[in-house]
Write a protein that holds these residues in place. Structure first.
Motif, PDB file in Angstrom:
ATOM      1  N   ILE A   1       0.840  -1.205   0.000  1.00  0.00           N
ATOM      2  CA  ILE A   1       0.000   0.000   0.000  1.00  0.00           C
ATOM      3  C   ILE A   1       0.873   1.252   0.000  1.00  0.00           C
ATOM      4  N   ALA A   2       1.955   1.248   0.768  1.00  0.00           N
ATOM      5  CA  ALA A   2       2.868   2.401   0.785  1.00  0.00           C
ATOM      6  C   ALA A   2       3.484   2.615  -0.593  1.00  0.00           C
ATOM      7  N   LEU A   3       3.782   1.543  -1.294  1.00  0.00           N
ATOM      8  CA  LEU A   3       4.396   1.636  -2.617  1.00  0.00           C
ATOM      9  C   LEU A   3       3.392   2.037  -3.695  1.00  0.00           C
ATOM     10  N   GLU A   4       2.217   1.446  -3.648  1.00  0.00           N
ATOM     11  CA  GLU A   4       1.214   1.661  -4.693  1.00  0.00           C
ATOM     12  C   GLU A   4       0.461   2.971  -4.542  1.00  0.00           C
TER      13      GLU A   4
ATOM     14  N   ILE B   1      -5.614  -4.671  -3.660  1.00  0.00           N
ATOM     15  CA  ILE B   1      -4.558  -5.363  -2.921  1.00  0.00           C
ATOM     16  C   ILE B   1      -4.811  -6.869  -2.954  1.00  0.00           C
ATOM     17  N   ARG B   2      -6.034  -7.270  -2.673  1.00  0.00           N
ATOM     18  CA  ARG B   2      -6.382  -8.695  -2.697  1.00  0.00           C
ATOM     19  C   ARG B   2      -6.116  -9.303  -4.070  1.00  0.00           C
ATOM     20  N   LYS B   3      -6.445  -8.568  -5.135  1.00  0.00           N
ATOM     21  CA  LYS B   3      -6.213  -9.071  -6.496  1.00  0.00           C
ATOM     22  C   LYS B   3      -4.719  -9.272  -6.756  1.00  0.00           C
ATOM     23  N   GLN B   4      -3.880  -8.350  -6.272  1.00  0.00           N
ATOM     24  CA  GLN B   4      -2.439  -8.503  -6.475  1.00  0.00           C
ATOM     25  C   GLN B   4      -1.930  -9.758  -5.783  1.00  0.00           C
ATOM     26  N   PHE B   5      -2.442 -10.023  -4.595  1.00  0.00           N
ATOM     27  CA  PHE B   5      -2.040 -11.241  -3.892  1.00  0.00           C
ATOM     28  C   PHE B   5      -2.570 -12.476  -4.611  1.00  0.00           C
ATOM     29  N   GLU B   6      -3.787 -12.380  -5.108  1.00  0.00           N
ATOM     30  CA  GLU B   6      -4.408 -13.497  -5.817  1.00  0.00           C
ATOM     31  C   GLU B   6      -3.605 -13.865  -7.068  1.00  0.00           C
ATOM     32  N   GLU B   7      -3.027 -12.877  -7.710  1.00  0.00           N
ATOM     33  CA  GLU B   7      -2.278 -13.102  -8.946  1.00  0.00           C
ATOM     34  C   GLU B   7      -0.799 -13.386  -8.699  1.00  0.00           C
ATOM     35  N   SER B   8      -0.402 -13.463  -7.450  1.00  0.00           N
ATOM     36  CA  SER B   8       0.999 -13.684  -7.111  1.00  0.00           C
ATOM     37  C   SER B   8       1.502 -15.010  -7.673  1.00  0.00           C
ATOM     38  N   LEU B   9       2.747 -15.012  -8.095  1.00  0.00           N
ATOM     39  CA  LEU B   9       3.381 -16.239  -8.553  1.00  0.00           C
ATOM     40  C   LEU B   9       3.752 -17.148  -7.382  1.00  0.00           C
TER      41      LEU B   9
ATOM     42  N   GLY C   1     -10.766 -13.267   3.332  1.00  0.00           N
ATOM     43  CA  GLY C   1     -10.940 -13.405   4.772  1.00  0.00           C
ATOM     44  C   GLY C   1      -9.717 -13.006   5.576  1.00  0.00           C
ATOM     45  N   SER C   2      -8.557 -12.903   4.928  1.00  0.00           N
ATOM     46  CA  SER C   2      -7.372 -12.462   5.667  1.00  0.00           C
ATOM     47  C   SER C   2      -6.984 -11.022   5.325  1.00  0.00           C
ATOM     48  N   ILE C   3      -7.175 -10.607   4.098  1.00  0.00           N
ATOM     49  CA  ILE C   3      -6.759  -9.262   3.683  1.00  0.00           C
ATOM     50  C   ILE C   3      -7.605  -8.167   4.328  1.00  0.00           C
ATOM     51  N   TYR C   4      -8.924  -8.292   4.271  1.00  0.00           N
ATOM     52  CA  TYR C   4      -9.784  -7.225   4.784  1.00  0.00           C
ATOM     53  C   TYR C   4      -9.620  -7.008   6.298  1.00  0.00           C
ATOM     54  N   PRO C   5      -9.614  -8.064   7.110  1.00  0.00           N
ATOM     55  CA  PRO C   5      -9.380  -7.838   8.549  1.00  0.00           C
ATOM     56  C   PRO C   5      -7.977  -7.285   8.829  1.00  0.00           C
ATOM     57  N   LEU C   6      -7.011  -7.705   8.062  1.00  0.00           N
ATOM     58  CA  LEU C   6      -5.638  -7.221   8.211  1.00  0.00           C
ATOM     59  C   LEU C   6      -5.582  -5.712   7.953  1.00  0.00           C
ATOM     60  N   ILE C   7      -6.243  -5.255   6.903  1.00  0.00           N
ATOM     61  CA  ILE C   7      -6.281  -3.823   6.587  1.00  0.00           C
ATOM     62  C   ILE C   7      -6.982  -3.065   7.717  1.00  0.00           C
ATOM     63  N   ARG C   8      -8.044  -3.652   8.251  1.00  0.00           N
ATOM     64  CA  ARG C   8      -8.740  -3.015   9.375  1.00  0.00           C
ATOM     65  C   ARG C   8      -7.802  -2.883  10.581  1.00  0.00           C
ATOM     66  N   ARG C   9      -7.036  -3.936  10.889  1.00  0.00           N
ATOM     67  CA  ARG C   9      -6.111  -3.886  12.029  1.00  0.00           C
ATOM     68  C   ARG C   9      -5.036  -2.818  11.816  1.00  0.00           C
ATOM     69  N   LEU C  10      -4.481  -2.753  10.605  1.00  0.00           N
ATOM     70  CA  LEU C  10      -3.442  -1.757  10.324  1.00  0.00           C
ATOM     71  C   LEU C  10      -4.008  -0.341  10.396  1.00  0.00           C
ATOM     72  N   THR C  11      -5.269  -0.183  10.003  1.00  0.00           N
ATOM     73  CA  THR C  11      -5.936   1.120  10.106  1.00  0.00           C
ATOM     74  C   THR C  11      -6.139   1.485  11.572  1.00  0.00           C
TER      75      THR C  11
END
Length: 184
Positions: A23-26, A34-42, A51-61
């Motif tokens: 997020i800092a980079l983009e 963000i979820r799509k970038q992880f989904e497309e990861s090699l 289920g992991s990305i959205y709660p994680l973003i909430r915690r960081l917020t």
């Protein structure tokens, strides 16, 4: 709530730190992007679920490392996310803090499975190794295509990053050749 201090990075998981750094980079982006970038990861390790990305973003917020605001002209109520100054510092600190374990061999399902190959009958071992070689070669082909695509788009640094996966897969193929020769 503001971040307590930059040492928040010590209490972040690798996934949290990676999301924060992305997020800092983009720059301003949505949780969905963000979820799509992880989904497309090699890398299968980074294929984080909704289920992991959205709660994680909430915690960081909640920790003051990210801010969220409504996306204008979006009727769905999407939120754009940005790293706060404290979030950028935490991401930078995470990058600079290189613990010894970072250099350790990473989890490798091929290596793990081959550790137990002696459970198979001798005649079944080489075919399994060859299937692993074929799966690794298919992955290498995808990685090389990705690197070529990134280079064609002028994303040289991203292509260089993908080259790390390319080298790792080639090394695995070399090692699998040794294993196959041992059991042949």
């Amino acid at each position: 709530m503001a971040s307590k201090n930059v040492d928040d990075r010590k209490s972040m998981t690798e996934l949290e730190a990676c999301v924060l750094a992305l997020i800092a980079l983009e720059g301003p982006c949505t949780a969905y992007s963000i979820r799509k970038q992880f989904e497309e990861s090699l890398t299968s390790t980074w294929r984080a679920s909704t289920g992991s990305i959205y709660p994680l973003i909430r915690r960081l917020t909640e920790r003051g490392l990210l801010t969220r605001h409504d996306v204008e002209s979006d009727g769905r109520g999407s939120k754009e996310i940005e790293a706060t100054p404290a979030g950028r510092k935490a991401a930078q600190s995470w990058l600079k803090d290189v613990p010894e374990w970072v250099g350790e061999p990473s989890a490798d399902p091929v290596r793990t499975r081959l550790n137990f190959i002696r459970l198979l009958a001798p005649g079944d071992r080489v075919p399994v190794v060859e299937e692993m070689m074929a799966a690794t070669q298919a992955s290498l082909d995808r990685v090389e295509a990705s690197r070529d695509q990134l280079a064609a788009e002028g994303r040289d640094f991203d292509a260089l990053t993908v080259a790390g996966a390319q080298h790792m897969l080639r090394a695995r193929l070399d090692w699998l050749e040794e294993v196959r020769a041992y059991y042949a």
